[in-house]
Design an enzyme around this catalytic site. Structure first.
Site, PDB file in Angstrom:
ATOM      1  N   LYS A  76     -10.665   4.823  51.063  1.00 41.73           N
ATOM      2  CA  LYS A  76     -10.742   5.256  49.548  1.00 41.73           C
ATOM      3  C   LYS A  76      -9.431   5.786  49.975  1.00 41.73           C
ATOM      4  CE  LYS A  76     -12.876   9.370  47.556  1.00 41.73           C
ATOM      5  NZ  LYS A  76     -13.714  10.488  48.039  1.00 41.73           N
ATOM      6  N   GLU A 103      -4.597   6.269  61.134  1.00 44.30           N
ATOM      7  CA  GLU A 103      -5.992   5.682  62.173  1.00 44.30           C
ATOM      8  C   GLU A 103      -6.320   4.327  61.949  1.00 44.30           C
ATOM      9  OE1 GLU A 103      -6.513   9.003  61.031  1.00 44.30           O
ATOM     10  OE2 GLU A 103      -7.792   9.753  62.665  1.00 44.30           O
ATOM     11  N   GLY A 150     -16.840   9.710  51.392  1.00 41.64           N
ATOM     12  CA  GLY A 150     -16.243   9.183  51.467  1.00 41.64           C
ATOM     13  C   GLY A 150     -17.820   8.911  52.549  1.00 41.64           C
ATOM     14  N   ARG A 151     -18.164  10.121  53.367  1.00 43.16           N
ATOM     15  CA  ARG A 151     -19.477   9.941  54.014  1.00 43.16           C
ATOM     16  C   ARG A 151     -20.617   9.569  53.165  1.00 43.16           C
ATOM     17  NH1 ARG A 151     -17.455  14.999  54.150  1.00 43.16           N
ATOM     18  NH2 ARG A 151     -18.556  16.793  52.985  1.00 43.16           N
ATOM     19  N   GLU A 174     -20.845  17.711  57.964  1.00 44.25           N
ATOM     20  CA  GLU A 174     -18.788  17.498  57.700  1.00 44.25           C
ATOM     21  C   GLU A 174     -19.254  18.625  56.141  1.00 44.25           C
ATOM     22  OE1 GLU A 174     -14.828  15.067  57.478  1.00 44.25           O
ATOM     23  OE2 GLU A 174     -16.830  13.975  57.076  1.00 44.25           O
ATOM     24  N   HIS A 221     -34.836  10.523  79.420  1.00 45.26           N
ATOM     25  CA  HIS A 221     -34.431   9.933  80.685  1.00 45.26           C
ATOM     26  C   HIS A 221     -32.688  10.821  80.935  1.00 45.26           C
ATOM     27  CE1 HIS A 221     -37.388   7.134  82.408  1.00 45.26           C
ATOM     28  NE2 HIS A 221     -36.874   7.292  80.868  1.00 45.26           N
ATOM     29  N   LYS A 248      -4.742  17.460  61.598  1.00 44.61           N
ATOM     30  CA  LYS A 248      -4.040  16.530  60.708  1.00 44.61           C
ATOM     31  C   LYS A 248      -2.469  16.612  60.532  1.00 44.61           C
ATOM     32  CE  LYS A 248      -7.118  13.676  57.758  1.00 44.61           C
ATOM     33  NZ  LYS A 248      -7.202  13.346  56.315  1.00 44.61           N
TER      34      LYS A 248
HETATM   35  C1  G6Q Z   1     -15.596  11.075  53.938  1.00 46.42           C
HETATM   36  C2  G6Q Z   1     -14.913  11.968  55.107  1.00 46.42           C
HETATM   37  C3  G6Q Z   1     -14.094  11.285  55.937  1.00 46.42           C
HETATM   38  C4  G6Q Z   1     -13.051  10.087  55.653  1.00 46.42           C
HETATM   39  C5  G6Q Z   1     -12.178   9.580  56.721  1.00 46.42           C
HETATM   40  C6  G6Q Z   1     -11.647   8.561  55.706  1.00 46.42           C
HETATM   41  O1  G6Q Z   1     -16.906  12.456  54.070  1.00 46.42           O
HETATM   42  O2  G6Q Z   1     -13.685  12.670  53.827  1.00 46.42           O
HETATM   43  O3  G6Q Z   1     -14.469  10.646  57.019  1.00 46.42           O
HETATM   44  O4  G6Q Z   1     -14.332   8.923  55.162  1.00 46.42           O
HETATM   45  O5  G6Q Z   1     -11.052  11.007  56.296  1.00 46.42           O
HETATM   46  O6  G6Q Z   1     -10.798   8.696  54.624  1.00 46.42           O
HETATM   47  P1  G6Q Z   1     -10.503   7.034  53.741  1.00 46.42           P
HETATM   48  O7  G6Q Z   1     -11.835   6.763  53.937  1.00 46.42           O
HETATM   49  O8  G6Q Z   1     -10.027   7.970  52.972  1.00 46.42           O
HETATM   50  O9  G6Q Z   1      -9.512   6.507  54.744  1.00 46.42           O
END
Ligand code: G6Q
Length: 551
Positions: A207, A213, A269-270, A355, A386, A514
């Site tokens: 996003k 990462e 994002g989620r 989150e 199990h 971070k």
């Molecule tokens: C979700 C969070 C988080 C996000 C990641 C990736 O709601 O905001 O999990 O999706 O940190 O972020 P980017 O899509 O910006 O790389």
């Protein structure tokens, strides 16, 4: 609005729990006292049946919980979300994932503008691209058809598409889709090992397009590709697309701006798998089935918006969760899907819930004086039986569980599915029923144990029972029912956040780590540990620097 704990329903619920606890409420007895319990505590909507009768509650509990929802002005919060209000106040954003799966002519307004035309445009672009990839008309730089797609993203840009792509594994009929998220080089190296750069397409899903990462993995992927093409930069356009809200940053990375699938800041994002972030899902199962996923979610959105609280699946599930978190004091909840395809569902719901509602200040920034989001965990059945079910049955903590079952399997091979179902149902029954000392003792005697040996072993075989479960039953986990199920959990989390008066759409808790990682990275790169850390962290940095300099 008075503080939540000061409301009459909260006070009544506190007393109600004490009474239930004091009277040693037994779910099993409630079935005997009330022959209608099973029928009355069962709800069906959008292809999902929820049986919540095996819970530590009565109709009075539900009534009081609904009063709590009203006292917390839940309906008002719901209307605000649907109206595109800026409900993510700390980031000044709406939260309109419902617009992404809106399948009607309804308008969704953000900043006085209907977002639907843009949503539809992106869906059309996705459909065209998906068709090109799946039909083989989109070719790699050397002219070969794409056989493998690697989605590089993390958190919300990974877990949703990974979970849904896996959950709909039965429907895969496109190129193979892979997911790389972890910054651990092992993830990308092991993923790329069997792949051919000439037939691989990368989707960089971010996003913000600033995530360490994702950008690190994307750079490694770019190097891997260019190595195969003698560093010919023209190849990038044929093998990289991006999903992002940050067009300029994507261009700086070297991806053709025509190959960007856009989404918007009002998509968290989620909550983003319904947007272009769902591209890997659509590539795997085709666009018509992706639309079915949206249809299912949309149907649940409509149910959530219109059904009375008493008949409303997300509201009821949320209220039961609140009952356990705030009044019974149960701090974790297990998600137990009896479906191998749903193996990533617990991890996905863990992010969605923890989150969103892992917060300790109200929307106004004041500390909360009640518990908020529980720990969410789980794994697919029957494997968990199990492993960790031991604690759920006999441990000292009470862990409410959601069991997810389907009447039919995509793989009806011999009697596997009936055995799977039998196990799932048996667990819910066993958790409720338990086994007394006397029953255990008599069983052992029947098995020819001496009375002395039976008496010694029997206490270990006692199950307290009375452990609460929800059972969610669908006919089959299709794209439609999966869409409905995921929207159900999204709205459940929303309802809980609304009642707890927290912002379910921000995630400031990920920031500090971070920032500190940035500082530590510089020290690891330079080989000089600063004294600004606590002694433990300082020593660990020193040790790593020393050991790496020796190898
Ligand atoms: C979700 C969070 C988080 C996000 C990641 C990736 O709601 O905001 O999990 O999706 O940190 O972020 P980017 O899509 O910006 O790389």
């Amino acid at each position: 609005m008075p503080s939540l704990q000061q409301t009459a329903p909260w006070k009544a619920l506190t007393k109600h729990w004490q009474a239930i606890h004091h009277k040693k409420f037994q779910i099993q007895e409630m079935f005997q006292k009330d022959p209608q319990r099973s029928n009355q505590m069962r709800l069906q909507a959008v292809g999902i049946t929820l049986d919540y009768s095996k819970n530590l509650l009565t109709q009075d509990t539900i009534k009081l919980l609904i009063e709590l929802a009203h006292a917390a002005e839940l309906l008002d919060s719901l209307h605000k979300m649907y109206a595109g209000a800026c409900i993510n106040s700390t980031e000044q954003r709406a939260a309109l994932h419902i617009a992404l799966r809106n399948r009607t002519e309804r308008r969704f307004i953000v900043n006085k503008q209907d977002v639907m035309p843009r949503v539809r445009t992106v869906l059309k672009r996705m459909a065209k691209f998906v068709e090109q990839i799946r039909s083989g008309t989109w070719r790699g730089y050397s002219g070969k058809q794409i056989t493998d797609v690697v989605n590089i993203g993390i958190g919300g840009s990974n877990l949703g598409p990974l979970m849904v792509t896996t959950a709909l594994g039965h429907y895969h009929d496109g190129p193979k889709v892979h997911f790389v998220s972890n910054i651990d080089g092992t993830h990308i190296i092991e993923t790329l090992k069997p792949l051919n750069p000439e037939t691989t397409l990368f989707i960089i899903a971010s996003k913000t397009f600033t995530t360490q990462e994702t950008l690190t993995n994307a750079c490694t992927a770019k190097d891997w590709l260019l190595k195969a093409y003698d560093n010919n930069l023209k190849a990038i356009a044929y093998h990289f697309v991006a999903i992002s809200t940050a067009t300029e940053k994507v261009a700086q990375f070297g991806i053709d701006t025509n190959h960007i699938f856009e989404f918007w800041d009002w998509v968290g994002g989620r909550y983003s798998l319904w947007s272009a972030i769902g591209l890997p899902i659509a590539i795997a199962i085709g666009m018509p089935r992706f639309y079915e996923l949206l249809d299912g979610a949309h149907a649940m959105d409509q149910h959530f918006e219109t059904a009375a609280f008493r008949e409303n699946l997300p509201v009821l599930m949320a209220l039961i969760g609140i009952w356990y978190t705030n009044f019974a004091g149960f701090s974790t909840q297990a998600i137990l899907p009896y479906d191998q395809y749903l193996c990533y569902l617990p991890a996905y719901l863990q992010q969605l819930d923890m989150e969103s509602n892992g917060k300790s200040v109200t929307k106004a920034g004041k500390p909360v004086d009640y518990a908020t989001g529980p720990v969410i965990w789980g794994a697919s059945g029957t494997d968990g039986q199990h492993a960790f079910y031991q604690l759920i049955h006999q441990g000292t903590q009470i862990i409410p569980c959601d069991f997810l079952l389907s009447v039919h399997s995509h793989n009806e091979v011999s009697d596997h599915h009936l055995k799977l179902l039998a196990n799932g149902l048996a667990q819910t029954e066993a958790l409720m029923r338990g086994r007394t000392y006397e029953e255990s003792y008599q069983e052992l005697i029947k098995q020819c144990y001496t009375p002395q040996a039976a008496a010694a072993l029997a206490p270990h075989r006692v199950f307290s029972g009375n452990r609460p479960t929800n059972t969610l039953l669908v006919d089959k986990f299709t794209p439609y029912t999966l869409g409905a199920l995921l929207a159900l959990y999204e709205h459940k989390v929303f309802v809980q956040g609304a009642i707890w008066n927290v912002n379910s759409f921000d995630q400031w808790g990920v920031e500090l780590g971070k920032q500190l990682a940035g500082v530590i990275l510089k020290e690891l790169q330079s080989g000089i540990a600063s004294n600004d850390h606590d002694p433990s962290t300082h020593n660990l940095i020193q040790t790593i620097i020393q050991q790496r300099s020796q190898s």
